[in-house]
Design an enzyme around this catalytic site. Structure first.
Site, short mmCIF file in Angstrom:
data_model
loop_
_atom_site.label_atom_id
_atom_site.label_comp_id
_atom_site.label_asym_id
_atom_site.label_seq_id
_atom_site.Cartn_x
_atom_site.Cartn_y
_atom_site.Cartn_z
N ALA A 490 0.83 -1.20 0.00
CA ALA A 490 0.00 0.00 0.00
C ALA A 490 0.86 1.25 0.00
CB ALA A 490 -0.91 0.01 1.22
N ARG A 493 -2.26 6.10 -1.85
CA ARG A 493 -3.37 6.11 -2.80
C ARG A 493 -3.67 4.76 -3.45
NH1 ARG A 493 -1.06 8.92 -6.41
NH2 ARG A 493 0.70 9.32 -5.03
N VAL A 595 17.26 2.98 14.66
CA VAL A 595 18.52 3.62 15.04
C VAL A 595 19.65 2.81 14.41
CG1 VAL A 595 19.96 4.41 16.94
CG2 VAL A 595 17.48 4.25 17.25
N GLY A 652 21.69 10.02 -1.84
CA GLY A 652 20.54 9.50 -1.08
C GLY A 652 20.86 9.30 0.39
N LYS A 670 16.62 9.66 17.94
CA LYS A 670 17.28 8.37 18.20
C LYS A 670 17.71 8.27 19.65
CE LYS A 670 18.57 7.54 13.44
NZ LYS A 670 19.49 7.91 12.35
#
Ligand code: ASP
Ligand code: MG
Length: 810
Positions: A490, A493, A595, A652, A670
């Site tokens: 899922a 939408r 963490v 990224g 954390k």
């Protein structure tokens, strides 16, 4: 001599009957001297009963009768003139009286078998073999219990032997199953599916060496294959287990079939007519099956539990006798009974149709005790089913039982039979029967074990996770006997549902499955409808809304694995509510990646804490993203902070808006998650964390932030300028436990640390956690490694899923 018994479906027009003739002829030619027992052809018995019903109701039945005869006369020269007249007479009688007594019904249905035996005998004759149709009513004598008569064995045996001794040699006897006559010569039947029993009796009387039962299935299965798709054919089965199985309505084994065979040690082979000639040995029922631990599952619906509760029944004898006496009078038959040692009550399982009668009978018998209050309650609970595990060694019940509990099935009653190894469980018919069968079957027979995952979120981590699961699925089945099936994927939408598990094309499939509405409801109810076992919710979003639903999932039987931190940084009241819910429902929640990404940190911390080790400090680089940025700055002192931050966003390693990492808030979270692992009820506001991003830049648009990035660089530069030669800049999280004040000091911020210290030596996007404990003294336990990145985080989530899956195994 061999008995060949053929079921209705085998004998039906088309390939069935043709194969049946081949089988008989092959056996005859091989010198097996077959004695053939036949059922009614196709659905003839049902058709005859339907005709009776129509006639009884005064409805026209001529068309149906016509169809019946057309079916019977296909591909034969026989026209059954006499039988037509007799049947017509019977039906018009029924129609006239508007009544069909059990005796008349027996008379009527007997034509199914009579016609069948004549048909087969004629077909053999047409092929040049000597065959004779024999009406079993000529030797099987029963009582007059129409519809389900009892056979007088000795009288029948004698007549049978005489009759068969009189047959000319070389002739193939084609005997009707199911039907008999009472002592007055009136038609009786042995009960539905009784032809097997007739065949077994004949085997016994004639001392056959083997009985072959030709059906339309390959043999006896470990469970009904239409419920449990993974059911397997059983190769060999003991008489005792087969008899137990027949109690549960296994259609191919009439309840009384086994006894006459067992008495003389005649093996029974269940075979499939429709795979004749193929390599298949069907199922062999014998005294000494090769595999001793064969088991099978069966179930019976339509049961009710009679509750009989009272006070002060301890030591009062005769209560049970009265219960059973009243049942006897009301003709209620009891299938299971349970009584606690305190005699506070008795629970009795009966057929649902008999439940009201049973309650009435008890109320009548105990009305006085009800008045005096010795008996407090008598009532029926309907809609139940008995699930039976046949051939179970009770030592092995721990696993299926745990699996049932895990799947939220708590049997209402457990009962093991003496002396056979059958365990019966009473469960709710609608919601639990099929699931119980699947779960138990999975534990006892199936390798691999199925784990059903509902995965929410398919961003960088979620997408990598789904890819890893799909890629590893086959290998895990082969190596670990674990089948990870993603039954739901899922996003905000879409919702893709598939009980067999999403495949490599999931992205396209998901696009085609728009969804709006209550997501937990949709996922939970699908899991229930499909009776999925071992369900895990995997949350790879960062949504607080999804996290707020964990308790709901847990209450519905899901374990939870999450890379989403939101549930763990929620206000402490919500945090502990989730834990209470998990505990109440015996569910697990794993979040190792919250963490230090995939690093084995949280698990180890938990272990240390639970084992009583006092943790005095946790200190380190909690953010892999910040670690990367400051490492680069150390390693390439001439490079600008800007180009480093840009690069890490490109890789990224940071969020698209780098302020989310640079602010240090993630480290503060954390810190909170870790200190809560130590049972400290802290809130996020208890963490003193420093935000290196100057105040003025914090609420700017991303573009404006980049435009004024120089201001951030300047403030960082100012800090670096204060560093001693061997010091480097690190963003450090710190938890310090003060044992005297029983209080933790929580902080996060930019610190200058020695280049040669563990934190100073860290490289790449590594996280580093120094755990100081009482026994380890000044030497911390150091856990260090890649602390950011989609792939490692996804692996960490995968690891959590596997740990849960392994737990399901034991
Ligand atoms: N013809 C009967 C029935 O359908 C008996 C049998 O087939 O075994 O119940
Ligand atoms: Mg049948």
């Amino acid at each position: 001599m061999k008995i060949l018994k053929f079921g209705g479906k085998s004998l039906d027009n088309g390939s069935g009957i043709l194969t049946v003739l081949d089988i008989i002829i092959d056996n005859y030619r091989a010198g097996e001297a077959p004695v053939v027992v036949v059922s009614a052809r196709g659905k003839s018995t049902d058709a005859l009963l339907a005709l009776a019903e129509q006639a009884c109701a005064g409805e026209p039945y001529e068309a149906a009768l016509q169809a019946f005869w057309e079916h019977q006369c296909q591909d034969t020269t026989l026209r059954f003139e006499a039988e037509r007249v007799q049947l017509e007479r019977l039906l018009s009688g029924i129609s006239l009286l508007g009544e069909c007594s059990p005796r008349t019904a027996d008379e009527l249905v007997s034509y199914g078998e009579v016609l069948s035996s004549q048909y087969v005998a004629q077909a053999l004759k047409d092929r040049g073999y000597e065959a004779v149709a024999i009406d079993s009513g000529d030797f099987l004598v029963t009582d007059a219990h129409y519809g389900s008569a009892s056979v007088f064995t000795e009288a029948s045996r004698e007549r049978c032997r005489t009759l068969f001794a009189g047959l000319p040699p070389g002739v193939i006897p084609i005997v009707t199953g199911f039907i008999a006559r009472d002592e007055a010569g009136r038609r009786t039947t042995l009960g539905r599916n009784g032809s097997n029993y007739s065949a077994a009796l004949l085997a016994n009387f004639l001392e056959a060496s083997l009985m072959e039962n030709y059906t339309h299935v390959d043999g006896i299965y470990t469970a009904n294959p239409s419920v449990v798709a993974e059911a397997r054919k059983i190769d060999e089965l003991s008489y005792a287990d087969a008899a137990e199985l027949s109690q549960f309505g296994a259609e191919i084994l009439h309840i009384k079939t086994i006894e006459p065979l067992q008495e003389r040690g005649i093996p029974l082979r269940v075979l499939n007519t429709f795979s004749y000639g193929e390599e298949s040995n069907g199922t062999l029922v014998t005294a000494h099956p090769r595999d001793k631990v064969v088991r099978a599952l069966a179930s019976l619906s339509g049961k009710a539990l009679i509750h009989f509760e009272g006070r002060n029944m301890l030591g009062r004898s005769g209560i049970d006798a009265r219960i059973f006496r009243s049942f006897e009078a009301a003709e209620v038959s009891v299938s299971l009974i349970a009584q606690g040692s305190t005699e506070r009550g008795t629970a009795i399982v009966v057929d649902e149709e008999e439940a009201d009668r049973a309650v009435e009978a008890l109320v009548q018998e105990f009305h006085h005790d009800l008045e005096t209050g010795h008996v407090t309650k008598i009532y029926a609970e309907k809609g139940l089913a008995v699930v039976a595990i046949i051939g179970l060694n009770l030592l092995e019940f721990d696993r299926p039982y745990r699996a049932l509990v895990r799947n939220r099935i708590l049997p209402i009653l457990l009962s093991n039979s003496v002396p056979e190894n059958t365990l019966c469980l009473l469960v709710r018919d609608d919601e639990e029967r099929e699931k119980a069968l699947k779960v138990i079957h999975g534990e006892l027979f199936e390798r691999p074990k199925r784990i059903h995952l509902a995965v929410i979120g398919h961003g960088t981590v979620g997408g990598a996770f789904i890819g890893q699961i799909i890629q590893q699925r086959e290998l895990l089945i082969a190596q670990k006997n674990i089948d990870l099936r993603i039954f739901a994927i899922a996003d905000s939408r879409h919702l893709l549902l598939s009980s067999s598990g999403a495949g490599a094309d999931w992205t396209t499939e998901l696009e085609r499955a728009p969804f709006s509405g209550d997501l937990p409801e949709a996922i939970i109810s699908y899991g229930q409808r499909q009776a999925l076992e071992n369900m895990i919710l995997v949350d790879n979003t960062s949504s607080p809304v999804i996290a707020s639903h964990y308790a709901r999932y847990a209450a519905e039987g899901f374990d939870i694995v999450s890379s989403n931190k939101k549930a763990n940084i929620a206000p402490y009241a919500d945090y502990s509510y989730l834990r209470d819910t998990l505990q109440r429902h015996r569910r697990s929640y794993r979040y190792e990646t919250n963490v230090g990404a995939g690093l084995p940190l949280i698990d180890n911390l938990k272990l240390l804490h639970l084992s009583g080790e006092r943790i005095t400090r946790i200190h380190g680089l909690f953010s892999g993203s910040l670690s990367y940025i400051f490492n680069r700055l150390t390693e390439e002192p001439e490079r600008s902070l800007r180009s480093i931050v840009e690069e890490s966003a490109r890789l990224g390693l940071t969020e698209p808006d780098p302020r989310e990492d640079l602010s240090g808030e993630d480290v503060a979270r954390k810190v909170l998650i870790l200190v809560r692992e130590l049972d400290v009820p802290a809130e996020l506001s208890d963490v003193r964390w420093e935000n290196p991003v100057p105040e003025a830049l914090r609420s700017l648009s991303l573009e404006d932030f980049w435009a004024r990035f120089g201001e951030l660089e300047a403030s960082i530069e100012a800090l670096r300028a204060t560093a001693k030669p061997d010091e480097v800049l690190r963003y450090v999280g710190d938890i310090v436990w003060d044992d005297v004040r029983q209080e933790a000091t929580l902080s996060a911020g930019l610190r200058l640390v020695s280049r040669t210290s563990p934190l100073g030596r860290v490289s790449g996007a590594d996280s580093c956690f120094e755990i100081y404990t009482e026994s380890y003294g000044s030497q911390p336990i150091v856990i260090q490694g890649a602390g950011a990145g989609a792939a490692v985080t996804a692996r960490g989530v995968f690891g959590d899923v596997l740990r849960l899956a392994e737990g399901y195994e034991s």
